[in-house]
Design an enzyme around this catalytic site. Structure first.
Site, PDB file in Angstrom:
ATOM      1  N   CYS A   1       9.766-102.847  68.917  1.00 56.39           N
ATOM      2  CA  CYS A   1      10.535-101.622  69.743  1.00 56.39           C
ATOM      3  C   CYS A   1      10.604-101.966  71.054  1.00 56.39           C
ATOM      4  O   CYS A   1      11.893-101.876  71.485  1.00 56.39           O
ATOM      5  CB  CYS A   1       9.926-100.280  69.440  1.00 56.39           C
TER       6      CYS A   1
ATOM      7  N   CYS B   1      14.263-101.132  69.660  1.00 58.93           N
ATOM      8  CA  CYS B   1      14.864 -99.727  70.229  1.00 58.93           C
ATOM      9  C   CYS B   1      15.360 -99.842  71.785  1.00 58.93           C
ATOM     10  O   CYS B   1      16.387 -99.461  72.104  1.00 58.93           O
ATOM     11  CB  CYS B   1      13.982 -98.674  70.242  1.00 58.93           C
TER      12      CYS B   1
ATOM     13  N   LYS C   1      17.946-102.415  73.023  1.00 57.19           N
ATOM     14  CA  LYS C   1      19.097-102.062  72.299  1.00 57.19           C
ATOM     15  C   LYS C   1      19.708-101.215  73.202  1.00 57.19           C
ATOM     16  O   LYS C   1      20.872-100.865  73.140  1.00 57.19           O
ATOM     17  CB  LYS C   1      18.817-101.902  70.626  1.00 57.19           C
TER      18      LYS C   1
ATOM     19  N   TYR D   1      22.131 -99.756  60.308  1.00 57.83           N
ATOM     20  CA  TYR D   1      22.360 -99.446  61.610  1.00 57.83           C
ATOM     21  C   TYR D   1      22.128-100.519  62.698  1.00 57.83           C
ATOM     22  O   TYR D   1      22.950-100.249  63.784  1.00 57.83           O
ATOM     23  CB  TYR D   1      21.279 -98.215  61.879  1.00 57.83           C
TER      24      TYR D   1
ATOM     25  N   GLU E   1      25.343-100.839  65.331  1.00 55.15           N
ATOM     26  CA  GLU E   1      24.881-100.663  66.867  1.00 55.15           C
ATOM     27  C   GLU E   1      25.422-102.052  67.823  1.00 55.15           C
ATOM     28  O   GLU E   1      26.023-101.880  68.814  1.00 55.15           O
ATOM     29  CB  GLU E   1      23.481-100.713  67.019  1.00 55.15           C
TER      30      GLU E   1
ATOM     31  N   HIS F   1      27.170 -72.589  76.271  1.00 54.84           N
ATOM     32  CA  HIS F   1      28.493 -72.612  76.359  1.00 54.84           C
ATOM     33  C   HIS F   1      28.990 -73.443  77.817  1.00 54.84           C
ATOM     34  O   HIS F   1      28.180 -73.172  78.849  1.00 54.84           O
ATOM     35  CB  HIS F   1      29.399 -71.531  76.379  1.00 54.84           C
TER      36      HIS F   1
ATOM     37  N   GLU G   1      26.967 -76.017  70.532  1.00 50.17           N
ATOM     38  CA  GLU G   1      27.225 -74.686  70.238  1.00 50.17           C
ATOM     39  C   GLU G   1      27.812 -74.582  69.078  1.00 50.17           C
ATOM     40  O   GLU G   1      27.770 -73.651  68.278  1.00 50.17           O
ATOM     41  CB  GLU G   1      27.770 -73.886  71.362  1.00 50.17           C
TER      42      GLU G   1
HETATM   43  C1  LIG Z   1      17.309-104.229  66.798  1.00 50.07           C
HETATM   44  C2  LIG Z   1      16.381-103.060  66.306  1.00 50.07           C
HETATM   45  C3  LIG Z   1      16.550-101.731  66.760  1.00 50.07           C
HETATM   46  C4  LIG Z   1      15.750-100.909  66.361  1.00 50.07           C
HETATM   47  N1  LIG Z   1      16.008 -99.653  66.990  1.00 50.07           N
HETATM   48  C5  LIG Z   1      15.328 -98.627  66.647  1.00 50.07           C
HETATM   49  C6  LIG Z   1      15.294 -97.322  67.119  1.00 50.07           C
HETATM   50  O1  LIG Z   1      16.613 -97.085  68.003  1.00 50.07           O
HETATM   51  N2  LIG Z   1      14.928 -96.303  66.764  1.00 50.07           N
HETATM   52  C7  LIG Z   1      13.574 -96.478  66.120  1.00 50.07           C
HETATM   53  O2  LIG Z   1      12.942 -95.409  65.771  1.00 50.07           O
HETATM   54  N3  LIG Z   1      13.247 -97.560  65.678  1.00 50.07           N
HETATM   55  C8  LIG Z   1      14.043 -98.739  65.903  1.00 50.07           C
HETATM   56  N4  LIG Z   1      13.767 -99.861  65.499  1.00 50.07           N
HETATM   57  C9  LIG Z   1      12.649-100.115  64.509  1.00 50.07           C
HETATM   58  C10 LIG Z   1      11.357-100.032  65.243  1.00 50.07           C
HETATM   59  O3  LIG Z   1      11.596-101.212  66.187  1.00 50.07           O
HETATM   60  C11 LIG Z   1      10.126-100.344  64.336  1.00 50.07           C
HETATM   61  O4  LIG Z   1      10.064 -99.326  63.384  1.00 50.07           O
HETATM   62  C12 LIG Z   1       8.708-100.365  64.965  1.00 50.07           C
HETATM   63  O5  LIG Z   1       8.908-101.405  65.913  1.00 50.07           O
HETATM   64  C13 LIG Z   1       7.743-100.601  63.983  1.00 50.07           C
HETATM   65  O6  LIG Z   1       6.327-100.682  64.719  1.00 50.07           O
HETATM   66  P1  LIG Z   1       5.185-101.549  63.987  1.00 50.07           P
HETATM   67  O7  LIG Z   1       4.114-101.205  64.997  1.00 50.07           O
HETATM   68  O8  LIG Z   1       4.949-101.030  62.618  1.00 50.07           O
HETATM   69  O9  LIG Z   1       5.819-103.192  64.156  1.00 50.07           O
HETATM   70  P2  LIG Z   1       6.422-103.896  65.480  1.00 50.07           P
HETATM   71  O10 LIG Z   1       6.809-103.157  66.600  1.00 50.07           O
HETATM   72  O11 LIG Z   1       7.066-105.026  64.860  1.00 50.07           O
HETATM   73  O12 LIG Z   1       4.931-104.626  66.021  1.00 50.07           O
HETATM   74  C14 LIG Z   1       4.084-105.555  65.016  1.00 50.07           C
HETATM   75  C15 LIG Z   1       3.366-106.545  66.034  1.00 50.07           C
HETATM   76  O13 LIG Z   1       2.467-107.257  65.162  1.00 50.07           O
HETATM   77  C16 LIG Z   1       2.289-108.647  65.944  1.00 50.07           C
HETATM   78  N5  LIG Z   1       1.770-109.509  64.852  1.00 50.07           N
HETATM   79  C17 LIG Z   1       2.537-109.863  63.599  1.00 50.07           C
HETATM   80  N6  LIG Z   1       1.612-110.594  62.986  1.00 50.07           N
HETATM   81  C18 LIG Z   1       0.569-110.613  63.774  1.00 50.07           C
HETATM   82  C19 LIG Z   1      -0.865-111.300  63.601  1.00 50.07           C
HETATM   83  N7  LIG Z   1      -1.114-112.114  62.399  1.00 50.07           N
HETATM   84  N8  LIG Z   1      -1.809-111.181  64.465  1.00 50.07           N
HETATM   85  C20 LIG Z   1      -1.457-110.417  65.567  1.00 50.07           C
HETATM   86  N9  LIG Z   1      -0.610-109.857  65.971  1.00 50.07           N
HETATM   87  C21 LIG Z   1       0.480-109.757  65.085  1.00 50.07           C
HETATM   88  C22 LIG Z   1       3.730-108.889  66.136  1.00 50.07           C
HETATM   89  O14 LIG Z   1       3.717-109.720  67.039  1.00 50.07           O
HETATM   90  C23 LIG Z   1       4.366-107.482  66.797  1.00 50.07           C
HETATM   91  O15 LIG Z   1       4.103-107.501  68.105  1.00 50.07           O
HETATM   92  C24 LIG Z   1      14.695-101.035  65.785  1.00 50.07           C
HETATM   93  C25 LIG Z   1      14.239-102.373  65.185  1.00 50.07           C
HETATM   94  C26 LIG Z   1      14.973-103.409  65.424  1.00 50.07           C
HETATM   95  C27 LIG Z   1      14.890-104.598  64.911  1.00 50.07           C
END
Ligand SMILES: Cc1cc2nc3c(=O)[nH]c(=O)nc-3n(C[C@H](O)[C@H](O)[C@H](O)COP(=O)(O)OP(=O)(O)OC[C@H]3O[C@@H](n4cnc5c(N)ncnc54)[C@H](O)[C@@H]3O)c2cc1C
Length: 454
Positions: free
Chosen positions: A40, A45, A48, A174, A178, A430, A435
């Site tokens: 994110c 997010c 983006k 999406y 976007e 308004h 609205e």
């Molecule tokens: C281009 C794009 C735009 C988006 N826009 C939106 C939006 O506008 N609104 C919205 O709500 N959502 C949006 N999302 C979705 C949102 O980013 C994800 O739903 C959210 O980041 C999920 O969080 P998470 O913690 O599950 O995973 P992540 O944020 O992906 O975090 C996982 C983390 O784990 C780490 N990791 C992985 N494996 C290991 C390991 N073995 N050991 C240690 N670390 C590890 C990774 O490096 C990463 O930092 C977007 C996604 C993308 C790709």
């Protein structure tokens, strides 16, 4: 055991879970292999939305002329945008890290891999934990076509050296729509290639039609019912062969063709964690098949949104360590698409609702006040889906400027079970577009189970 809780992944889900659990007094460790804040903050997010805003400024300059401003749109400096974005992201990375440190979480900047059900290898160090949370997120995929490796995915789009002059975006989920708005708004000749007749499969049909029209008006060249067959290099050019037998010559190809959970290399088998269709399987409490191991956020591949990921992290921490057992309700999750113009939506689409019984549809489409003077051809669309039997508002959908901001509030109303009569007795603000949601008096149609799914 070294820890009461060890969290794998420092993204939206993992950081929230670790921080709240530590706040409840648990001994918590967290491992992040790449960047604090995860997708994110770094490649999702946040950057983006900065890029969408950059694209919108170009149109705003054009629109300002209708309000008397003697301004002309100059050139856009891509490098300046990316530098400003990177500076803000570095600040956010620091905030995430500090939040964890202040909560007393032990930080590991390394990859974590299961050794057994209670032991992890974290960058070569062995750690043991009573409970483990997997919050490793997901990553983008490419289609299996010749030359797919020549294209980029969303991770790369945030670090391009320059804005391509011509770009082909494949996929109209999406992320695809976007980025179509971003690149078109920044001046690129932008092609959107998608398999379906309309973009944004799964969204409300009227919104999909409205978005396709708005994108075409915004200069995006739409290629519906089309898939890419191959990508080839010709000098600097990338040539995309399409299923309609045409070939698109572009500077960049962007695959927005889906995401899969990050489970490879975690050695989940050693911990007894079951997966299905490439995602970790969880129960209603987000517990995996190994009862003391939990999975939250995108790695479970259910509703891949940041607020869902953070809510899940918070709920697991409260349940395990805060003496406040609770579950996350994934019904009525409001969501936005930051296309140009954007979309805000909550609840059921017309087709989903109509499968459950008769629904009344209230639909309006109008030129927003700003564009009466700007001269831009852009409509705003608002739609309420109302249960004919109970009068409950089952879905609210909007395409148009400020839609995400407006629909967040409507999310409360729909979650609370508001009826159309409740909307009607609410006084409007308004003059706003919002609205219109409380002045939708004329029923557009009644829909029943015969309408096809989106
Ligand atoms: C281009 C794009 C735009 C988006 N826009 C939106 C939006 O506008 N609104 C919205 O709500 N959502 C949006 N999302 C979705 C949102 O980013 C994800 O739903 C959210 O980041 C999920 O969080 P998470 O913690 O599950 O995973 P992540 O944020 O992906 O975090 C996982 C983390 O784990 C780490 N990791 C992985 N494996 C290991 C390991 N073995 N050991 C240690 N670390 C590890 C990774 O490096 C990463 O930092 C977007 C996604 C993308 C790709």
């Amino acid at each position: 055991m070294d820890f009461d809780l060890f969290v794998i992944g420092g993204g939206s889900a993992g950081v929230r879970c670790a921080r709240i659990a530590a706040g409840h007094g648990a001994r918590v460790g967290i491992a992040e292999a790449r960047f604090w804040g995860g997708t994110c903050v770094n490649i999702g997010c946040v950057p983006k939305k900065f890029m969408v805003m950059a694209a919108e400024y170009g149109a705003a300059v054009e629109d300002a002329r209708g309000f008397g401003w003697d301004v002309a749109k100059g050139a856009h400096d891509w490098a300046a945008l990316l530098a400003a974005k990177d500076k803000e992201i570095a600040r956010l990375n620091g905030i995430y890290l500090r939040l964890l440190e202040q909560a007393g979480v032990k930080i590991f900047e390394a990859r974590a891999v299961f050794v057994d059900a209670h032991t992890l290898d974290v960058g070569g160090e062995r750690v043991t934990a009573e409970r483990i949370v997997v919050a490793t997120g997901g990553h983008p995929t490419r289609p299996e076509i010749p030359g797919a490796e020549l294209g980029i995915v969303s991770d790369d789009a945030f670090y391009l050296e320059s804005c391509p002059k011509r770009i082909a975006i494949v996929g109209s989920g999406y992320i695809g729509v976007e980025f179509a708005g971003i690149f078109a708004g920044l001046g690129a000749e932008t092609h959107l290639i998608y398999r379906q007749p309309l973009p944004l499969r799964g969204f409300d049909q009227d919104i999909r039609v409205g978005l396709a029209e708005a994108m075409a008006e915004g200069g995006v060249v739409l290629h519906p019912d089309t898939v890419p067959k191959s990508v080839a290099l010709d000098g600097e050019k990338k040539c995309v062969a399409l299923s309609d037998l045409s070939v698109l010559d572009v500077d960049e190809v962007f695959f927005a063709t889906g995401r899969v959970p990050n489970i490879a290399g975690l050695n989940l088998e050693a911990a007894g964690v079951e997966t299905a269709k490439g995602a970790i399987v969880v129960d209603a409490d987000l517990a995996t098949s190994a009862g003391h191991i939990y999975a939250i956020g995108d790695v479970t591949d259910r509703l891949n949104l940041t607020p869902v990921a953070t809510a899940e992290g918070h709920a697991v921490a409260d349940t395990l360590f805060g003496n406040k057992p609770r579950r996350v309700n994934l019904e009525h999750v409001p969501t936005a698409v930051f296309s140009i113009p954007p979309i805000g939506t909550v609840g059921l689409t017309e087709a989903q609702a109509a499968r459950l019984g008769d629904v009344k549809i209230f639909l309006t489409k109008f030129t927003p006040m700003r564009h009466q003077l700007s001269g831009r051809t852009r409509k705003t669309m608002m739609k309420l889906v109302v249960d004919a039997a109970t009068d409950k508002v089952l879905g609210a959908h909007m395409l148009g400027e400020d839609a995400p901001e407006i629909v967040q509030g409507l999310g409360i109303a729909v979650t609370a079970g508001a009826t159309k009569a409740d909307f009607d007795r609410t006084i409007g603000i308004h003059p706003t577009a919002a609205e219109e949601f409380v002045t939708l008096r004329t029923q557009t149609r009644v829909a029943g189970p015969e309408i096809p799914p989106e």
